[in-house]
Design an enzyme around this catalytic site. Structure first.
Site, PDB file in Angstrom:
ATOM      1  N   ASP A  55       0.834  -1.188   0.000  1.00 34.84           N
ATOM      2  CA  ASP A  55       0.000   0.000   0.000  1.00 34.84           C
ATOM      3  C   ASP A  55       0.876   1.248   0.000  1.00 34.84           C
ATOM      4  O   ASP A  55       1.845   1.338   0.758  1.00 34.84           O
ATOM      5  CB  ASP A  55      -0.934  -0.004   1.220  1.00 34.84           C
ATOM      6  N   CYS A  84       2.973   4.495   0.273  1.00 31.65           N
ATOM      7  CA  CYS A  84       3.459   5.349   1.353  1.00 31.65           C
ATOM      8  C   CYS A  84       4.470   6.279   0.711  1.00 31.65           C
ATOM      9  O   CYS A  84       5.651   5.964   0.635  1.00 31.65           O
ATOM     10  CB  CYS A  84       4.096   4.504   2.451  1.00 31.65           C
ATOM     11  N   GLU A 109      -2.701   5.693   0.296  1.00 30.61           N
ATOM     12  CA  GLU A 109      -1.755   6.463   1.114  1.00 30.61           C
ATOM     13  C   GLU A 109      -2.164   6.524   2.587  1.00 30.61           C
ATOM     14  O   GLU A 109      -3.334   6.770   2.906  1.00 30.61           O
ATOM     15  CB  GLU A 109      -1.645   7.877   0.536  1.00 30.61           C
ATOM     16  N   ASP A 154      -7.318   2.181  10.602  1.00 28.94           N
ATOM     17  CA  ASP A 154      -6.949   1.775   9.248  1.00 28.94           C
ATOM     18  C   ASP A 154      -8.196   1.842   8.360  1.00 28.94           C
ATOM     19  O   ASP A 154      -9.262   1.426   8.786  1.00 28.94           O
ATOM     20  CB  ASP A 154      -6.438   0.322   9.335  1.00 28.94           C
ATOM     21  N   ARG A 202      -7.842   0.837   4.957  1.00 25.87           N
ATOM     22  CA  ARG A 202      -7.441   0.220   3.680  1.00 25.87           C
ATOM     23  C   ARG A 202      -8.416  -0.859   3.247  1.00 25.87           C
ATOM     24  O   ARG A 202      -8.577  -1.115   2.073  1.00 25.87           O
ATOM     25  CB  ARG A 202      -6.037  -0.378   3.797  1.00 25.87           C
TER      26      ARG A 202
HETATM   27 ZN   LIG Z   1       5.202   4.006   5.355  1.00 28.16          ZN
END
Ligand SMILES: [Zn+2]
Length: 428
Positions: free
Chosen positions: A255, A257, A299, A339, A341
Site C-alpha cells: 500500500d 506510502c 496512502e 486503518d 485500507r
Molecule cells: Zn510508510
C-alpha cells in the site's frame, strides 16, 4: 431531472461547456446504453463499461474514467484546454502481454472492483467502438526497466546476480507492468463489506457530498467508477506463469506510502519492504519462478497524508515519547479508526491475473493474509522483513504491528517492551 432537453449533447465539439445549463446524467436515458452483465462468461455477454461524459445516452455506469484524475479532466475542460468530446485514439496502445481470460473472471463474487476486460477493450469491443461507443480501457499493460539503488547495492554485494534476462548488469530489472483503474460492481462490493447495496449507495452519495446523484437515483446502474486511486502491478518474469500454481510465485501486495516509498522517510518500513520484495521477486524469477508486486494507491492506510502527518506529530509529542503501545491509539484519536485500507477488495487483482497459489508472500500483515486466503488463494509461506532493513525510527511501528497480530517468526514484544519509547523526537 433533465435540465436542457433540446439536444442530448448540447456542447459543440471543441467548445468548453456553456454556463447556461448543467448536464445532469441522473435521468433514465434509455437510448443506446448497452447492458452490463457482470461476471458473464465472455466479453460479448458481459458488455462494455461505458463511462463517457460526451455521449450521455451511452453511459451505463455511475461516475467517469481515470479515478481521482477525472477532476483534473474536468479542470482541463473548464479551462478550454480539452474538448469534452475528445475520443482517445487507441492505435498501438494494446497490451504488451495478454492477461487471461481466466476462470476467476466469470466466477460470481471473485472480481468486483475492477473490469477484467479493461485492458482488451479495443479487441473485444471492436464492433461497439466502430458503432460509435466511446469505450475506454481501464487497464493498460506495458514493459519497463526499473532501476533502484537497493537493487544495485544487492548486485554489488553479490546478493543478486545479473543475467541479462530479468536483471541487467547495471541493475535494471525487466518487468511487465499494468495500471488498473477501479471499476466497482456495487451489489458485490456491498456484499464484501457486509452491508446492503442500498446502504452502500446512500453512504457513498452522502460522504462524497452528493457528488454522484445516480448512486441514489439510478438503481438500474450497478457499476460505479469511483474517484479514487487504483493499483499498479509489476511482474518479474512471464505474466502467464502467475496463473500456473506449479511455478513458484513470490508476491508482495503493497500500500502506497509516498513519504517512505519515494522520499526515504525513516519512520516506517514501507520502502525497505518494497525493495526487499523486489529483490525477492528477482531472485524468484531467476530460480525459474515469477514475481509480483501489486501497489495500491492507499496512502497512509487510506487515511491520506494529511492525517498521517498529524498522527506523526501526535505520536512524537505525547507524554512519554513515541511508544509502540500508543501507536494505534494515536491514529485512532486523529482519524477515528486505525486503518481504512479494507483489504477486502485487494485480492481482485490477484484473481484477475489467474493466481491460485502464492508460494512466498513477502508481507507480515495478517489483514492482507486473511483477505488473500479468503479470496480463495493459497499462501504457502510468509516472508518477513529482515531486522537489518528496519530503520531505527520505524521500530515503534514494527513492535506495535507485531503485538497486534502481524506475522513474525521471532518473539512478539510484551507489554513492557511496547512501553519503551523508541521513536525519535520531532526536532532531532
Ligand atoms: Zn510508510
Amino acid at each position: 431531472m433533465e435540465v436542457a432537453p433540446k439536444s442530448p449533447d448540447p456542447v459543440a465539439p471543441g467548445a468548453a461547456p456553456g454556463p447556461s445549463h448543467i448536464r445532469l446524467t441522473s435521468h433514465a436515458s434509455g437510448h443506446g446504453a448497452l447492458p452490463i452483465h457482470w461476471a458473464a462468461a465472455s466479453a460479448a455477454e458481459r458488455g462494455p463499461v461505458v463511462g463517457t461524459t460526451s455521449k450521455r445516452s451511452h453511459r451505463n455506469v455511475i461516475g467517469t474514467h481515470s479515478g481521482s484524475y477525472s477532476v483534473y479532466r474536468a479542470l482541463a475542460v473548464a479551462s478550454g484546454a480539452l474538448s469534452p468530446h475528445h475520443k482517445a485514439d487507441l492505435t498501438n496502445t494494446s497490451p504488451t502481454d495478454v492477461i487471461g481470460p481466466y476462470p476467476q473472471w466469470s466466477e460470481p463474487g471473485r472480481i468486483v472492483s475492477m473490469d477484467p476486460w479493461g485492458a482488451r477493450i479495443a479487441e473485444v469491443f471492436a464492433a461497439e467502438l466502430a458503432a460509435g461507443y466511446d469505450i475506454r480501457p481501464t487497464i493498460a499493460v506495458t514493459k519497463a526497466h526499473v532501476i533502484l539503488p537497493e537493487v544495485i547495492e544487492a548486485l554489488q554485494s553479490g546478493r543478486l546476480k545479473a543475467d541479462g534476462k530479468f536483471l541487467t548488469a547495471n541493475g535494471a530489472a525487466m518487468v511487465t507492468k499494468a495500471a488498473i483503474e477501479p471499476v466497482w460492481y456495487l451489489p458485490e462490493v456491498a456484499r464484501r463489506f457486509g452491508c446492503t447495496e442500498a446502504d452502500l449507495r446512500r453512504v457513498l452519495f452522502e460522504e462524497t457530498g452528493g457528488m454522484y446523484p445516480e448512486l441514489v437515483t439510478r438503481s438500474d446502474l450497478e457499476v460505479f467508477l469511483p474517484p479514487i486511486g487504483g493499483q499498479t502491478i509489476y511482474i518479474f518474469g512471464n505474466p502467464r506463469d502467475l496463473a500456473n500454481p506449479a511455478v513458484e510465485l513470490t508476491a508482495r501486495v503493497h500500500d502506497e506510502c509516498n513519504g517512505s516509498d519515494v522520499f526515504g522517510s525513516d519512520i516506517c518500513t514501507c520502502r525497505p519492504y518494497l525493495t526487499h520484495a523486489i529483490e525477492e521477486c528477482i531472485q524468484g524469477a531467476q530460480r525459474g519462478g515469477v514475481g509480483l508486486v501489486a501497489y495500491s494507491r492507499k496512502e497512509g492506510r487510506a487515511l491520506g497524508e494529511v492525517t498521517k502527518f498529524l498522527v506523526y506529530n501526535a505520536r512524537k509529542r505525547q507524554l512519554g515519547g513515541d511508544t509502540a503501545d500508543q501507536y494505534f491509539a494515536r491514529t485512532e484519536c486523529v482519524a477515528g479508526v486505525q486503518d481504512m485500507r479494507f483489504q477486502e477488495l485487494m485480492p481482485d487483482t490477484l484473481n484477475w491475473l489467474g493466481i491460485t497459489k502464492i508460494h512466498r508472500l513477502v508481507s507480515m500483515s495478517n489483514m492482507k493474509f486473511d483477505a488473500i486466503t479468503k479470496a480463495g488463494i493459497e499462501i504457502v509461506e510468509r516472508v518477513n522483513l529482515p531486522d537489518a532493513l528496519i530503520p531505527d525510527d520505524a521500530r515503534v511501528e514494527m513492535d506495535a504491528k507485531m503485538a497486534a497480530g502481524y506475522f513474525t517468526p521471532g518473539a512478539v514484544p510484551d507489554a513492557d517492551e511496547l512501553k519503551k519509547a523508541k521513536g525519535r523526537q520531532l526536532d532531532t
